[in-house]
Design an enzyme around this catalytic site. Structure first.
Site, PDB file in Angstrom:
ATOM      1  N   ASN A   1      32.552 -27.339 -50.731  1.00 62.92           N
ATOM      2  CA  ASN A   1      32.866 -28.425 -49.812  1.00 62.92           C
ATOM      3  C   ASN A   1      32.656 -27.948 -48.384  1.00 62.92           C
ATOM      4  OD1 ASN A   1      35.537 -27.306 -48.786  1.00 62.92           O
ATOM      5  ND2 ASN A   1      35.948 -27.447 -51.000  1.00 62.92           N
ATOM      6  N   ARG A   2      32.883 -28.831 -47.431  1.00 63.73           N
ATOM      7  CA  ARG A   2      32.529 -28.554 -46.044  1.00 63.73           C
ATOM      8  C   ARG A   2      33.650 -27.906 -45.235  1.00 63.73           C
ATOM      9  NH1 ARG A   2      31.286 -34.025 -43.725  1.00 63.73           N
ATOM     10  NH2 ARG A   2      30.987 -32.798 -41.829  1.00 63.73           N
TER      11      ARG A   2
END
Length: 409
Positions: free
Chosen positions: A202-203
């Site tokens: 994920n970011r």
């Protein structure tokens, strides 16, 4: 908080502009008080633009408001950066021949100085005696660092970097309401390997979690920061902090192992990390190559353990567990609804929910957290820099802790 930033006449005054910006971004009301010599390096328009407050050097301005006394009386903290040898000498002697001097004599707030001068001036017995005098009066000192000075000179006397001064200011302003608490904070985002090269992730940069850890340490807690793939520049903000111990984790399984071990001795657990819900059922031992298959590979996913719910199920009496929820939502009402549903599923004492998207939440310097308590009530909204959001979160946690006047009966 009200911070007075005194700036004396040295080349390092240009670095104080960055310091003023950091203090404003932390949400403080900043009043810059330069000396006349300081204005030869950085002018009034710059200080007013950064601080968003009027700037003057004279005790004869705003006489009706008694500005030369009022600034010192209102201040929660006074910082002098750069603090030249001349300014330190005046402070030690109690001289008040300008607005900065009168402000320093009129304040009962903590005072922090960041010395900046050539090495010979720094090492001179008079300067060292003045520093000893000020330290004896309770004045705090940050730096100086050793490094490049003006011209070709190098050595001790370089003003500490603005980020270091701002960090020290945060510790001085912190309420100390977490003193003695052992706190665990997870940060970053887990990565689930597909093969030795690729992963599902994920970011999350870990910036919010690191800010939560640092805010807790500044308020007196002993912190275990479990860092899941946190960006190195972000982690550098807390490396070496005397009250923060860092352990690393990669996948959700690794994070679970480290967190469960640390939670056993923690009074507060804050799960800020973005944990993958699923992992690949079978991780390839070698790189998956296009030329080795006739069609794109199919990834079979299995569910990861629910780390947060597990922590709640096994929590000790008196332990506070805080969860985070990053959600996409079209409205504040929908965002809070998602948050309440997650809080009920997890059973946490407090849930911080924030809206994320392509340009919000992740990989940004700011955040907005909506806080939901154990009765599903929306008890607060904190926004600003991620450090400001972290401070607001700890205000809520401290209020929930047993013994707090605001804690539920």
């Amino acid at each position: 908080m009200v911070i007075v930033l005194g700036v004396s006449g040295g080349i390092a005054a240009y670095k104080a502009v960055v310091l003023a910006r950091l203090l404003v971004e932390d949400g403080h009301e900043v009043h810059v008080v330069p000396t006349d010599d300081a204005l030869r390096f950085v002018g009034v328009p710059t200080w007013e633009a950064i601080s968003r407050n009027k700037v003057t050097t004279s005790v004869h301005d705003d006489v009706a408001e008694v500005r030369h006394v009022a600034l010192g009386q209102r201040a929660d903290l006074v910082i002098v950066a750069p603090a030249t040898a001349n300014t330190l000498a005046k402070m030690a002697a109690g001289l008040a021949d300008n607005l900065l001097g009168t402000t320093l004599l009129a304040t009962q707030a903590p005072v922090l100085v960041a010395p900046a001068m050539h090495t010979e001036m720094w090492r001179h017995p008079a300067t060292q005696a003045n520093l000893a005098t000020l330290a004896g009066r309770g004045v705090h000192v940050v730096g100086p660092d050793s490094g490049r000075l003006t011209g070709s000179d190098s050595g001790p006397g370089r003003m500490s970097e603005p980020a270091a001064i701002a960090a020290r200011a945060r510790r001085l302003l912190a309420p100390g309401d977490l003193t003695g608490l052992r706190v665990l904070v997870s940060a970053g985002g887990t990565r689930e390997p597909i093969d030795p090269v690729r992963f599902l992730g994920n970011r999350s940069s870990g910036r919010q979690g690191v800010a939560v850890a640092l805010a807790a340490a500044d308020r007196g807690a002993e912190v275990l920061l479990v860092a899941a793939n946190v960006d190195g520049s972000v982690l550098g903000e807390v490396e070496g902090h005397p009250s923060i111990r860092i352990e690393s984790a990669g996948s959700a399984a690794e994070l679970q192992q480290v967190v469960e071990a640390g939670a056993g001795t923690s009074e507060v657990v804050v799960m800020t990390a973005a944990v993958a819900d699923y992992r690949v059922a079978g991780v390839a031992e070698g790189k998956i190559r296009k030329e080795d298959a006739d069609a794109p590979p199919v990834l079979h996913l299995v569910e990861n353990p629910d780390i947060l719910a597990g922590l709640v199920a096994r929590r000790r009496p008196g332990q506070t567990v805080v969860g985070f929820a990053a959600e996409t939502a079209d409205s504040e009402e929908e965002l809070l609804d998602f948050g309440r549903r997650k809080r009920r599923r997890k059973g946490v004492d407090l849930l911080a929910v924030n809206r994320v998207g392509w340009n919000a939440g992740f990989e940004t310097a700011t955040n907005t957290l909506y806080l939901i308590d154990g009765e599903d009530r929306a008890i607060g909204r904190v926004e600003g820099t991620k450090r400001a959001a972290a401070d607001g979160l700890w205000d809520a946690v401290a209020a929930l802790r047993p013994g707090s006047p605001a804690a539920p009966a």
